[in-house]
Design a protein around this motif. Structure first.
Motif, short mmCIF file in Angstrom:
data_model
loop_
_atom_site.label_atom_id
_atom_site.label_comp_id
_atom_site.label_asym_id
_atom_site.label_seq_id
_atom_site.Cartn_x
_atom_site.Cartn_y
_atom_site.Cartn_z
N LEU A 12 0.83 -1.22 0.00
CA LEU A 12 0.00 0.00 0.00
C LEU A 12 0.86 1.26 0.00
O LEU A 12 0.55 2.26 -0.65
CB LEU A 12 -0.91 0.00 1.23
CG LEU A 12 -2.01 -1.07 1.22
CD1 LEU A 12 -2.60 -1.26 2.61
CD2 LEU A 12 -3.11 -0.70 0.22
N ARG A 13 1.96 1.20 0.73
CA ARG A 13 2.86 2.36 0.80
C ARG A 13 3.44 2.64 -0.58
O ARG A 13 3.47 3.78 -1.05
CB ARG A 13 3.97 2.07 1.82
CG ARG A 13 4.92 3.23 2.07
CD ARG A 13 5.79 2.94 3.29
NE ARG A 13 6.51 1.68 3.19
CZ ARG A 13 7.69 1.53 2.59
NH1 ARG A 13 8.29 2.56 2.02
NH2 ARG A 13 8.28 0.34 2.56
N ARG A 60 -2.34 7.54 3.93
CA ARG A 60 -2.19 7.17 5.34
C ARG A 60 -2.59 5.71 5.49
O ARG A 60 -3.60 5.28 4.93
CB ARG A 60 -3.07 8.04 6.22
CG ARG A 60 -2.90 7.76 7.70
CD ARG A 60 -3.62 8.73 8.60
NE ARG A 60 -5.06 8.57 8.54
CZ ARG A 60 -5.89 9.19 9.37
NH1 ARG A 60 -5.43 10.03 10.28
NH2 ARG A 60 -7.19 8.99 9.28
N ILE A 61 -1.80 4.96 6.23
CA ILE A 61 -2.08 3.53 6.42
C ILE A 61 -2.25 3.26 7.92
O ILE A 61 -1.37 3.56 8.72
CB ILE A 61 -0.93 2.64 5.88
CG1 ILE A 61 -0.67 2.95 4.39
CG2 ILE A 61 -1.25 1.16 6.06
CD1 ILE A 61 0.60 2.33 3.84
N THR A 62 -3.41 2.68 8.26
CA THR A 62 -3.65 2.30 9.66
C THR A 62 -3.74 0.78 9.73
O THR A 62 -4.54 0.17 9.02
CB THR A 62 -4.97 2.92 10.18
OG1 THR A 62 -4.90 4.33 10.03
CG2 THR A 62 -5.23 2.56 11.63
N ALA A 63 -2.92 0.19 10.55
CA ALA A 63 -3.02 -1.25 10.79
C ALA A 63 -4.04 -1.47 11.89
O ALA A 63 -3.91 -0.94 12.99
CB ALA A 63 -1.66 -1.82 11.22
N VAL A 64 -5.09 -2.23 11.56
CA VAL A 64 -6.12 -2.55 12.56
C VAL A 64 -5.87 -3.98 13.02
O VAL A 64 -6.04 -4.93 12.25
CB VAL A 64 -7.53 -2.43 11.94
CG1 VAL A 64 -8.60 -2.72 13.00
CG2 VAL A 64 -7.74 -1.04 11.33
N ASN A 99 8.27 -2.43 15.91
CA ASN A 99 9.28 -1.89 15.00
C ASN A 99 9.02 -2.36 13.56
O ASN A 99 9.18 -1.58 12.61
CB ASN A 99 10.68 -2.37 15.42
CG ASN A 99 11.16 -1.67 16.67
OD1 ASN A 99 10.58 -0.68 17.09
ND2 ASN A 99 12.20 -2.19 17.29
N LEU A 100 8.63 -3.62 13.41
CA LEU A 100 8.39 -4.16 12.06
C LEU A 100 7.23 -3.43 11.39
O LEU A 100 7.30 -3.08 10.21
CB LEU A 100 8.08 -5.67 12.14
CG LEU A 100 9.25 -6.58 12.50
CD1 LEU A 100 8.75 -7.98 12.81
CD2 LEU A 100 10.27 -6.62 11.37
N LEU A 101 6.16 -3.19 12.15
CA LEU A 101 4.99 -2.50 11.57
C LEU A 101 5.37 -1.08 11.15
O LEU A 101 5.00 -0.61 10.07
CB LEU A 101 3.84 -2.44 12.60
CG LEU A 101 3.12 -3.77 12.84
CD1 LEU A 101 2.26 -3.70 14.10
CD2 LEU A 101 2.24 -4.12 11.64
N THR A 102 6.13 -0.41 11.98
CA THR A 102 6.53 0.96 11.67
C THR A 102 7.45 0.99 10.45
O THR A 102 7.28 1.81 9.55
CB THR A 102 7.22 1.61 12.89
OG1 THR A 102 6.38 1.41 14.03
CG2 THR A 102 7.44 3.08 12.68
N THR A 103 8.39 0.07 10.43
CA THR A 103 9.32 0.02 9.30
C THR A 103 8.59 -0.30 8.00
O THR A 103 8.92 0.24 6.93
CB THR A 103 10.42 -1.04 9.56
OG1 THR A 103 11.06 -0.70 10.78
CG2 THR A 103 11.44 -1.10 8.45
N ALA A 104 7.58 -1.16 8.09
CA ALA A 104 6.81 -1.50 6.87
C ALA A 104 6.08 -0.28 6.33
O ALA A 104 5.82 -0.20 5.13
CB ALA A 104 5.83 -2.63 7.17
#
Ligand code: R5P
Length: 316
Positions: free
Chosen positions: A77-78, A84-88, A114-119
């Motif tokens: 998606l990025r 803007r991407i929100t992980a639910v 950290n992985l979610l932020t880096t992704a």
């Protein structure tokens, strides 16, 4: 305002579909397939450029696969220029590994953050984290909702009688149990539990008197069922009239179904953050599965409109 887009990985399709129904929209078109060697391939089949995108994915079993699926979805998606991407994460896996409680162990919940932020996630929406302080593992906004209003509403319908008592099955759940005790204006007892391995625990005592009480036990999750089943047995041994159990996340792995089916539990209440296995559906016939779709759907609607979500923590 950027357009609202909602996608889901494979783990949470029923809940994700209910959320989109609540929002009067539909799930975005995307495909998750596997290469012959097991690598995950994601393809988003619609335009997300400039969109306000939410990806719904519980990192439940198989945990690593679902986590990887989510990370790859976010990367996709990025690179497709979502604004803007929100992980639910209705259920945030690895949350129990939130601290170093002995030497030479990782803090895997922090690694997942950290992985979610880096992704490439910009924010996180989640529910009943095992430990609320996991919010602080992120340097991006985290909306941490509680299933307590949904579960309490259901419990009120059951009309539990005047001798109700809240029991926290371990010290870690006291804050959660106290919230229910305050909601129902009843006393709270605490079980003294010690974990000896991933699947075995030792329960030593109850601080409080449950004799002749209808016990309500609340937990964030039921994994192997050791905690809840042993606690229910102890309450009955100490003279409780009946035991009701409410847990947000039905992880239900290993011997959980067997243990729960034979435990002295009058009513078992969970939510749909994790889909039940077919075995659990067959053998736990009395289980009540409450949906958190409206709670999460309303939070998504408000985040999208830049409105406050704090009122979602309070219901009548
Ligand atoms: C523990 O701190 C959690 O809140 C749960 O009580 C626990 O993880 C449940 O695990 P199990 O069902 O395997 O006892």
């Amino acid at each position: 305002m950027n357009s609202l887009k909602i996608f889901s990985g494979n783990s949470n399709l029923p809940l994700a579909t209910k959320i989109t129904e609540y929002l009067g929209t539909r799930l975005g078109q995307g495909r998750i397939t596997l290469f012959p060697d097991g690598e995950i391939q994601v393809k988003v089949d619609e335009d997300v450029r400039g969109g306000d995108v939410f990806v719904i994915q519980s990192t439940c079993s198989p945990v690593n696969h679902h986590l990887m699926e989510l990370l790859i979805f976010i990367d996709c998606l990025r690179r497709a220029s979502a604004a803007r991407i929100t992980a639910v994460l209705p259920y945030f896996g690895y949350a129990r590994q939130d601290r170093k409680d002995e030497g030479r162990v990782p803090i895997t919940a922090k690694l997942v953050a950290n992985l979610l932020t880096t992704a490439g996630v910009d924010r996180v929406l989640t529910l009943d984290l095992h430990a609320a302080q996991i919010q602080g593992f992120f340097d991006i906004p985290v909306d941490h909702l509680l299933a307590e209003p949904v579960i309490s509403y259901h419990l009120k319908e059951l009309d539990l009688n005047g001798s109700l008592m809240l029991v926290s099955p371990d010290v870690g759940n006291v804050k959660r149990a106290r919230a229910y005790a305050q909601r129902f204006n009843v006393d709270l007892a605490i079980i003294d539990k010690r974990r000896v391995s991933g699947s075995d625990i030792v329960i030593e005592n109850i601080i409080g008197n449950v004799k002749d009480k209808t016990v309500l036990m609340v937990d964030d999750l039921i994994s192997t069922g050791g905690t809840i089943c042993n606690a229910a047995n102890l309450c009955m041994d100490r003279g409780a009239k009946a035991v009701y159990v409410a847990a947000t996340h039905p992880v239900l792995c290993g011997p959980a179904v067997e243990r729960l089916a034979s435990a002295p539990i009058k009513s078992l209440i969970v939510t749909d953050t994790i889909p039940l296995s077919s075995r659990a559906k067959e053998e736990l016939t009395g289980i009540d599965v409450l949906t958190v779709s409206e709670l999460l759907g309303e939070a998504i609607r408000r985040i999208h409109r830049n409105e406050s979500v704090s009122s979602l923590f309070i219901t009548g």
